[in-house]
Design a protein around this motif. Structure first.
Motif, PDB file in Angstrom:
ATOM      1  N   LYS A  52      -2.871   4.675   7.970  1.00 31.17           N
ATOM      2  CA  LYS A  52      -3.587   5.912   7.650  1.00 31.17           C
ATOM      3  C   LYS A  52      -2.645   7.096   7.482  1.00 31.17           C
ATOM      4  O   LYS A  52      -2.845   7.957   6.612  1.00 31.17           O
ATOM      5  CB  LYS A  52      -4.608   6.215   8.753  1.00 31.17           C
ATOM      6  CG  LYS A  52      -5.448   7.462   8.486  1.00 31.17           C
ATOM      7  CD  LYS A  52      -6.455   7.687   9.608  1.00 31.17           C
ATOM      8  CE  LYS A  52      -7.285   8.939   9.343  1.00 31.17           C
ATOM      9  NZ  LYS A  52      -8.267   9.187  10.435  1.00 31.17           N
ATOM     10  N   THR A  71       0.811  -1.225   0.000  1.00 36.54           N
ATOM     11  CA  THR A  71       0.000   0.000   0.000  1.00 36.54           C
ATOM     12  C   THR A  71       0.844   1.275   0.000  1.00 36.54           C
ATOM     13  O   THR A  71       0.319   2.360  -0.221  1.00 36.54           O
ATOM     14  CB  THR A  71      -0.954   0.049   1.220  1.00 36.54           C
ATOM     15  OG1 THR A  71      -0.182   0.063   2.420  1.00 36.54           O
ATOM     16  CG2 THR A  71      -1.886  -1.140   1.225  1.00 36.54           C
ATOM     17  N   SER A  84      -0.467   5.007  -1.673  1.00 35.30           N
ATOM     18  CA  SER A  84      -0.880   6.072  -0.766  1.00 35.30           C
ATOM     19  C   SER A  84      -0.650   7.482  -1.310  1.00 35.30           C
ATOM     20  O   SER A  84      -1.117   8.455  -0.721  1.00 35.30           O
ATOM     21  CB  SER A  84      -0.166   5.923   0.587  1.00 35.30           C
ATOM     22  OG  SER A  84       1.236   6.055   0.425  1.00 35.30           O
ATOM     23  N   ARG A  85       0.095   7.618  -2.412  1.00 35.13           N
ATOM     24  CA  ARG A  85       0.305   8.918  -3.057  1.00 35.13           C
ATOM     25  C   ARG A  85      -0.041   8.806  -4.534  1.00 35.13           C
ATOM     26  O   ARG A  85       0.215   7.791  -5.168  1.00 35.13           O
ATOM     27  CB  ARG A  85       1.750   9.391  -2.879  1.00 35.13           C
ATOM     28  CG  ARG A  85       2.148   9.628  -1.422  1.00 35.13           C
ATOM     29  CD  ARG A  85       1.424  10.799  -0.809  1.00 35.13           C
ATOM     30  NE  ARG A  85       1.674  10.933   0.604  1.00 35.13           N
ATOM     31  CZ  ARG A  85       2.672  11.659   1.127  1.00 35.13           C
ATOM     32  NH1 ARG A  85       3.518  12.292   0.313  1.00 35.13           N
ATOM     33  NH2 ARG A  85       2.822  11.741   2.429  1.00 35.13           N
ATOM     34  N   TRP A 123      -1.261   8.166   3.904  1.00 31.77           N
ATOM     35  CA  TRP A 123      -2.131   8.558   2.796  1.00 31.77           C
ATOM     36  C   TRP A 123      -2.408  10.056   2.761  1.00 31.77           C
ATOM     37  O   TRP A 123      -2.442  10.725   3.790  1.00 31.77           O
ATOM     38  CB  TRP A 123      -3.455   7.800   2.884  1.00 31.77           C
ATOM     39  CG  TRP A 123      -3.298   6.353   2.558  1.00 31.77           C
ATOM     40  CD1 TRP A 123      -2.692   5.398   3.329  1.00 31.77           C
ATOM     41  CD2 TRP A 123      -3.710   5.693   1.366  1.00 31.77           C
ATOM     42  NE1 TRP A 123      -2.710   4.188   2.689  1.00 31.77           N
ATOM     43  CE2 TRP A 123      -3.329   4.326   1.488  1.00 31.77           C
ATOM     44  CE3 TRP A 123      -4.395   6.105   0.220  1.00 31.77           C
ATOM     45  CZ2 TRP A 123      -3.600   3.391   0.484  1.00 31.77           C
ATOM     46  CZ3 TRP A 123      -4.660   5.164  -0.776  1.00 31.77           C
ATOM     47  CH2 TRP A 123      -4.260   3.832  -0.637  1.00 31.77           C
ATOM     48  N   ASP A 124      -2.599  10.560   1.539  1.00 29.96           N
ATOM     49  CA  ASP A 124      -3.038  11.938   1.376  1.00 29.96           C
ATOM     50  C   ASP A 124      -4.375  12.123   2.091  1.00 29.96           C
ATOM     51  O   ASP A 124      -5.228  11.220   2.094  1.00 29.96           O
ATOM     52  CB  ASP A 124      -3.212  12.286  -0.109  1.00 29.96           C
ATOM     53  CG  ASP A 124      -1.886  12.351  -0.848  1.00 29.96           C
ATOM     54  OD1 ASP A 124      -0.901  12.789  -0.231  1.00 29.96           O
ATOM     55  OD2 ASP A 124      -1.844  11.968  -2.030  1.00 29.96           O
ATOM     56  N   ARG A 183       0.728   5.792  -7.121  1.00 29.03           N
ATOM     57  CA  ARG A 183      -0.502   5.011  -7.263  1.00 29.03           C
ATOM     58  C   ARG A 183      -0.799   4.755  -8.748  1.00 29.03           C
ATOM     59  O   ARG A 183      -1.180   3.650  -9.138  1.00 29.03           O
ATOM     60  CB  ARG A 183      -1.668   5.730  -6.593  1.00 29.03           C
ATOM     61  CG  ARG A 183      -2.977   4.970  -6.649  1.00 29.03           C
ATOM     62  CD  ARG A 183      -3.980   5.499  -5.635  1.00 29.03           C
ATOM     63  NE  ARG A 183      -4.311   6.898  -5.807  1.00 29.03           N
ATOM     64  CZ  ARG A 183      -3.999   7.864  -4.921  1.00 29.03           C
ATOM     65  NH1 ARG A 183      -3.320   7.571  -3.833  1.00 29.03           N
ATOM     66  NH2 ARG A 183      -4.358   9.111  -5.126  1.00 29.03           N
ATOM     67  N   TYR A 225     -10.140   2.633  -1.199  1.00 24.17           N
ATOM     68  CA  TYR A 225      -9.331   2.346  -2.383  1.00 24.17           C
ATOM     69  C   TYR A 225      -8.768   0.931  -2.321  1.00 24.17           C
ATOM     70  O   TYR A 225      -8.809   0.187  -3.312  1.00 24.17           O
ATOM     71  CB  TYR A 225      -8.189   3.352  -2.525  1.00 24.17           C
ATOM     72  CG  TYR A 225      -7.383   3.119  -3.775  1.00 24.17           C
ATOM     73  CD1 TYR A 225      -7.774   3.667  -4.986  1.00 24.17           C
ATOM     74  CD2 TYR A 225      -6.266   2.295  -3.757  1.00 24.17           C
ATOM     75  CE1 TYR A 225      -7.062   3.423  -6.148  1.00 24.17           C
ATOM     76  CE2 TYR A 225      -5.552   2.028  -4.909  1.00 24.17           C
ATOM     77  CZ  TYR A 225      -5.948   2.592  -6.109  1.00 24.17           C
ATOM     78  OH  TYR A 225      -5.251   2.329  -7.250  1.00 24.17           O
ATOM     79  N   TYR A 277      -1.929  -1.353   5.326  1.00 20.59           N
ATOM     80  CA  TYR A 277      -2.486   0.000   5.399  1.00 20.59           C
ATOM     81  C   TYR A 277      -2.074   0.722   6.681  1.00 20.59           C
ATOM     82  O   TYR A 277      -2.187   0.185   7.788  1.00 20.59           O
ATOM     83  CB  TYR A 277      -4.011  -0.074   5.332  1.00 20.59           C
ATOM     84  CG  TYR A 277      -4.709   1.241   5.575  1.00 20.59           C
ATOM     85  CD1 TYR A 277      -4.658   2.258   4.630  1.00 20.59           C
ATOM     86  CD2 TYR A 277      -5.422   1.473   6.758  1.00 20.59           C
ATOM     87  CE1 TYR A 277      -5.299   3.466   4.839  1.00 20.59           C
ATOM     88  CE2 TYR A 277      -6.067   2.667   6.982  1.00 20.59           C
ATOM     89  CZ  TYR A 277      -5.998   3.673   6.026  1.00 20.59           C
ATOM     90  OH  TYR A 277      -6.640   4.864   6.250  1.00 20.59           O
ATOM     91  N   GLY A 280      -8.162   5.830   1.884  1.00 20.73           N
ATOM     92  CA  GLY A 280      -7.276   4.709   1.617  1.00 20.73           C
ATOM     93  C   GLY A 280      -7.956   3.359   1.769  1.00 20.73           C
ATOM     94  O   GLY A 280      -7.724   2.448   0.968  1.00 20.73           O
TER      95      GLY A 280
END
Length: 317
Positions: free
Chosen positions: A176, A142, A146-147, A179-180, A151, A188, A174, A185
């Motif tokens: 948190k 992941t 995450s960006r 991630w942006d 991605r 997705y 994952y 996330g």
């Protein structure tokens, strides 16, 4: 995909291609859960690169696609890979600083602090696409998801893999904080599970995605989202492997724990090696457990992994 059967592969240049982060792990010298340590040791890190190094030592032809900075840490990481005999032709350099993770030694799940820069500057090139098409398995986690920039690289990679018959492995690790803020996330991750062939969540990964539940129920949720094969790692309690029709539990082979950092990567490495070497899914899980047990004896994400033949002999798998 049936856990009792072997996986058939076409003859291709690479056994395994991984896409994602290469970074520096700063690991505390002593065990701690609250970052109260004063001394940390620089170690090579980044799950995709760890898996490539491990599988190279086990006997696969593996390659990693990633990005590091034009700095001392970037030089350290690239040199380390070269010294391990890893092909660095899919690694790009960027003006962003090399990414780093600070983590304390742990006998449970390490709690990391992330310092990100170059890792998500990876680029999708014609050379990368050709490498994906010429690989038996493509693996990602992941981190690159995450960006946005990285991605899109993975999304294009999935498309190329599907067209060329390259199997896809996904580590849904994952976090948190990676991630942006404007990207969900969890949603997705759930949306792409149907595209992958192998998925290996830990109990913590599953909880971060679905909330608390039993391992068996968590596995069913991955299956319902389209996962073909789920391997859930349970730490000291071993693993559970499942296809859509069957679920089977395996006990750990570990007898000594110096540091859990990289244990999941070692499992992936043994698992992939077992599959490529012609073992059934069930047998490949045992090879993964052996590789993980071996790694747990050492501090840092990378251990002096033996050759495949020596590993399976030592652990009788």
């Amino acid at each position: 995909m049936n856990i009792e059967e072997k996986v058939s592969f076409e003859e291709k240049q690479y056994d395994l291609l991984t896409i994602g982060e290469i970074l520096v792990d700063m690991i505390s010298k002593d065990f701690s859960e609250d970052f109260s340590n004063d001394e940390y040791v620089k170690k090579f890190g980044g799950s995709p690169a760890n898996i490539v190094i491990n599988t190279k030592r086990l006997g696969l032809n593996s390659i990693v696609a990633s990005s590091v900075g034009y700095d001392g840490f970037g030089d350290f990481l690239v040199s380390y890979l070269q010294n391990q005999g890893v092909d660095i032709s899919l690694i790009t350099r960027t003006t962003y600083p090399t990414s780093m993770v600070v983590v304390t030694r742990s006998k449970g799940t390490p709690i990391p602090i992330f310092y990100r820069g170059a890792d998500y500057e990876i680029e999708y090139t014609q050379k990368l696409e050709e490498a994906i098409k010429n690989s038996k398995i493509m693996h990602f986690s992941t981190w690159p998801l995450s960006r946005e920039k990285s991605r899109k690289v993975v999304e294009k990679g999935i498309e190329a893999a599907k067209k060329s018959g390259t199997l896809i492995g996904f580590d849904p690790n994952y976090h948190k904080d990676l991630w942006d803020m404007d990207v969900d996330g969890v949603s997705y991750i759930k949306s792409i599970i149907k595209y992958v062939d192998f998925i290996k969540p830990s109990e913590d990964d599953a909880e971060r995605i679905f909330g608390k539940d039993t391992p068996e129920n968590q596995i069913k949720k991955f299956i319902e989202l389209g996962a073909k094969l789920v391997v859930m790692t349970l730490g000291k309690d071993g693993v559970i492997v499942a296809d859509k029709n069957k679920m089977q539990r395996f006990s750990t082979l570990a007898t000594e724990v110096q540091d859990t950092t990289g244990a999941g990567d070692a499992f992936w490495s043994g698992f992939y090696t077992g599959i490529v070497k012609g073992r059934s899914i069930q047998e490949a899980v045992k090879v993964g457990l052996a590789a993980s047990a071996f790694k747990l004896r050492y501090v840092g994400a990378i251990s002096p992994m033996p050759k495949y033949e020596d590993l399976i002999k030592e652990f009788n798998v």
